[in-house]
Structure formats: C-alpha cells, structure tokens
Design a protein around this motif. Sequence first.
Motif, mmCIF file in Angstrom:
data_model
loop_
_atom_site.group_PDB
_atom_site.id
_atom_site.type_symbol
_atom_site.label_atom_id
_atom_site.label_comp_id
_atom_site.label_asym_id
_atom_site.label_seq_id
_atom_site.Cartn_x
_atom_site.Cartn_y
_atom_site.Cartn_z
ATOM 1 N N ILE A 140 18.719 -10.724 0.065
ATOM 2 C CA ILE A 140 18.027 -8.918 0.861
ATOM 3 C C ILE A 140 18.239 -9.642 2.228
ATOM 4 O O ILE A 140 18.092 -10.525 3.004
ATOM 5 N N ASP A 141 18.144 -7.934 2.273
ATOM 6 C CA ASP A 141 18.133 -7.834 4.486
ATOM 7 C C ASP A 141 16.424 -7.040 4.943
ATOM 8 O O ASP A 141 15.947 -7.668 6.064
ATOM 9 N N LYS A 142 16.078 -6.195 4.173
ATOM 10 C CA LYS A 142 15.458 -5.888 4.351
ATOM 11 C C LYS A 142 14.246 -4.998 3.437
ATOM 12 O O LYS A 142 14.750 -4.792 2.166
ATOM 13 N N VAL A 143 12.557 -4.810 3.507
ATOM 14 C CA VAL A 143 12.427 -4.189 2.924
ATOM 15 C C VAL A 143 10.933 -3.125 3.033
ATOM 16 O O VAL A 143 10.869 -3.786 4.459
ATOM 17 N N HIS A 144 10.992 -2.055 2.912
ATOM 18 C CA HIS A 144 10.650 -0.830 2.972
ATOM 19 C C HIS A 144 9.204 -0.563 2.129
ATOM 20 O O HIS A 144 8.977 -0.193 1.251
ATOM 21 N N VAL A 145 8.177 0.219 3.461
ATOM 22 C CA VAL A 145 7.495 0.989 2.887
ATOM 23 C C VAL A 145 7.214 2.581 3.244
ATOM 24 O O VAL A 145 7.351 3.018 4.912
ATOM 25 N N ALA A 146 6.107 3.257 2.909
ATOM 26 C CA ALA A 146 6.073 4.379 3.809
ATOM 27 C C ALA A 146 5.579 4.277 4.687
ATOM 28 O O ALA A 146 4.950 3.013 5.038
ATOM 29 N N ALA A 147 5.519 5.214 5.558
ATOM 30 C CA ALA A 147 5.151 4.839 7.445
ATOM 31 C C ALA A 147 4.075 4.656 7.133
ATOM 32 O O ALA A 147 3.140 5.839 6.367
ATOM 33 N N GLY A 148 3.119 4.257 8.175
ATOM 34 C CA GLY A 148 1.467 4.317 7.901
ATOM 35 C C GLY A 148 0.785 3.701 6.501
ATOM 36 O O GLY A 148 0.184 2.817 6.961
ATOM 37 N N GLU A 149 2.297 2.461 5.610
ATOM 38 C CA GLU A 149 1.891 1.742 4.718
ATOM 39 C C GLU A 149 1.795 0.282 5.148
ATOM 40 O O GLU A 149 3.113 -0.349 6.403
ATOM 41 N N THR B 147 0.868 -1.303 -0.062
ATOM 42 C CA THR B 147 -0.758 0.134 -0.405
ATOM 43 C C THR B 147 0.662 1.467 -0.117
ATOM 44 O O THR B 147 2.034 0.797 0.202
ATOM 45 N N GLY B 148 0.451 2.729 0.042
ATOM 46 C CA GLY B 148 1.353 3.575 -0.464
ATOM 47 C C GLY B 148 1.792 3.697 -2.135
ATOM 48 O O GLY B 148 1.480 2.895 -2.354
ATOM 49 N N ASP B 149 2.557 4.552 -1.742
ATOM 50 C CA ASP B 149 3.037 3.931 -3.274
ATOM 51 C C ASP B 149 4.720 4.497 -3.016
ATOM 52 O O ASP B 149 5.642 5.209 -4.192
ATOM 53 N N THR B 150 5.256 3.993 -2.176
ATOM 54 C CA THR B 150 6.922 3.883 -2.142
ATOM 55 C C THR B 150 7.392 2.393 -1.258
ATOM 56 O O THR B 150 6.940 1.805 -0.797
ATOM 57 N N VAL B 151 8.434 2.082 -2.274
ATOM 58 C CA VAL B 151 9.105 0.860 -1.935
ATOM 59 C C VAL B 151 10.584 1.094 -1.662
ATOM 60 O O VAL B 151 11.238 1.357 -2.819
#
Length: 430
Positions: free
Chosen positions: A149-158, A77-81
């Motif tokens: 792969i170490d970590k996967v990030h999305v925007a805060a709250g997503e 969800t959101g718009d950031t990866v």
Amino acid sequence: MLLGKLSCLLGLCSLTAGTILQNGQVRITDYPDTKIEISSYDFRTYDANATELSYKGRWDSKKVSWWSAPGLVFGFTGDTVAITFGELTTDTTLIGYRIGGMDWTFTNVTASTTHLLASPSTPGINETFPITPMTFELRVTNWAYGVQIDKVHVAAGESLVKIPPHQRTVEFIGDSLSAGMYTSYEGLSSFAYGVGAGLGDAEYYVTAYPGICVSDQDCWGNPRGQVHQWFYASDTSWRAAQIWGDEPEPWAFEKQETTPDIVIINLGTNDNNAANNVSTETYVDAYKKLIQGVHGKYPKAQVIVMQLWMGFYSYGNSYQQNLGYEQELKDIVSYFNSDEYLSAPTIWDGTTNTTTVLDAPSESFVHYFSTKGIMQHNDIGPQWHPTDVGAIKVASHLTQFIKLTFGWDLVATGPEIFHETLYWNDQQNY
C-alpha cells in the motif's frame, strides 16, 4: 501440504492472471479493469501509515502484505475510494474488495499504479438505508503474492474514518490447508478464513503458507519451519527472500491491533511426509515449542490443536481417512494440560531460540479438535487439498466447536463469506 512440483509452491505455475479452474476447466471470470490515471481525478490523499487505516493480518513496516488473506479496512465519507499500490506489489495479484458486507468483487492489481475500487455505482454505496460510516475492506487472495500500500485516496473534501477493531480475535497457524491452496479463491476460500469471517464481529489472522513444516527445517522449498517463522512478519516465500534477504523483520506482536483470544494450529502434514525426513521426536519438540511461543506472546489465548487429515485411501469397497501423528497430538494436548506444565510453564522465543520458565502457574488452555467424519473422500481434490465444499465443511464444524467450547455467539447473519458458492437447481423435471 505436499505439492506436485516445487515451482507450484513458489507460485510460478499460474496459467494466466485471474485463471480459476473448476474440475480442470477454466471458470469464466469477468474482473473489472480498475486501473486509472490519477491525474484525471480530484482526490484527497492519505499515506499508507495514516492512523485511519487498519491493517489485518501481517504487514511489514514497508506496508507489504504477507501470509494468507491479509487485509486493509477503513471507513470513508463520500462515494469514492482509490488505492495506489507500491513498487513491491506482485504484478497481477488478485484482490477481493467490498463495501460493508456486500459480495466480494475481484480485480488484478499491478505495481506502481492506482486502482479505483469504489465509485457511485459500487454495490453498497448510495443505498436507501446505508450503514454509516461506510466501510471498505480489501483482502489479498493469493498466498504467494502480495501488495504494497502506497496511498489511499478519497474524493476531494471527503475523509477516511477509523473503524474500531472487533472485540474478538482468532489466529490460524498452518500450512497450505489453512492458506487455502487449490480452493477457488485461495485465501478467501479457505476453511480458516471461513471460520474467522463466519464468526462475525471477529478479527482473523491466517499465518499460513503452503509446504511449511512446524519443524525448523527445509520443507518443499520453505527454508524455515513455523516454530521459527511464526515470529516474523514475512512468510517463507520467494518474495520474502527478494525483499528481506537473510534478515526478515520480526513480527511486532506488541503493535498488533488486537491480541488473539483463540489460536488454532493445523500443522504436521508436511512433517509427516517421508520426503522431508522429519523424525517424530523433532516434530513433537517443535510443536510444543510453537505452543510455548504462542503462550508467551498471548498469555490469555486458548489454543486449539487440530487433528490432521491426510486425504483418504481405499479400504475394501469404501474409503478411510488417512491420519498422521494422531497419538502424538493427543499427547501434546495432555502435556500442556498437565500439572507438570501448568505449575511451571515454559515459553519459547523463535527469534532467539531460547526458553524461559515462568514462576506464575498457568491455567489449562490447550484443546483438541477432531476432524474425523467431517469430510469424505470426494471432499479432497486431486492435489490432496479440500475442495471448496470440503473447506466449508471444516469451517462449519470448527465454528460450532468454538461456539460450544468457548460460548462465542455467531453474529454473522448476512454478509457474504464464500464467494461464488451459490449453486442451485430450479428445474423440476429432469
């Protein structure tokens, strides 16, 4: 497939990061620099073993990628990866990534760094009629390199979203021809990838590595053959020797997200080369054991044996396709469809080098795919591998073979498969 130099086989002959040659000339590439300083962003972070992440192809327990075109897929969800790549990532590895079925974007990634791979400006995000949840896909292009792969990030709250696997699965077992060696984007330009991705609604695994034999011996620097190595997570690369040494990790077949419905084998080009000194008897025995291994791990899978192509040779004032083990491969297919085998099937385990005879009879499951007439001599490049066009030809014919033989519908009706093959001429007078 035969390589000019062993150093090329080991992936040490690259010019510079991201260099692609077209007929000996450097293709202009403009890959985005996606590296970011993670402290400048407000992320929600997931570990590499998060259940929402789907690893495609073969990745080991350290979340290191192996073989050809391994991938990572997830919804978000959101718009950031963003993804943080671990220390076991090969520096400057070229990856392809995209949202949904949009065109591939490429970037070179480095170890122990974070790369921003999706933002509000990324194609596929903030569309007028978006397909939700949005799907992110990453594929490693180079057969010799890999990422961790170490970590996967999305925007805060997503959040990440688990994407269910496709209902159909196809696996390729092969050498450089299946791995995509010398095609523009290697794994993402190979005929194997073209079939897997082109089918649509299908998972695909390309368990292939250049120079490897099916026979269990050294071939062009590969210490083991596919009759053994197919049973392991890692390939036969220098990376595998660095990371796993002499004790590679067996592949956890029971943990695969899906079980292949079809397994396609294209092996023997390296066995057939006199430099590797493989006898015909050894080749046939190893090929049979590999099929027995596939049958043991995937009892319901159909197996396609591909006729080998060995380039072309001058014949009078034209050319002829060079073949190898043609009768042997036909005899192998006949053997597995005979009462001798089907009444008492034998399975093989390459980790223990043991065979087991099953009590229950099998049904016919091995098929022969002829490659005659698909490619012509100019579809083979100077290094004896298919050009991009040659790979597309093989993929197209093999896809139709699967459709006609097994009744699989072709449901990929729009997503990009092969990148940068949109060539045309719109000049009317020349």
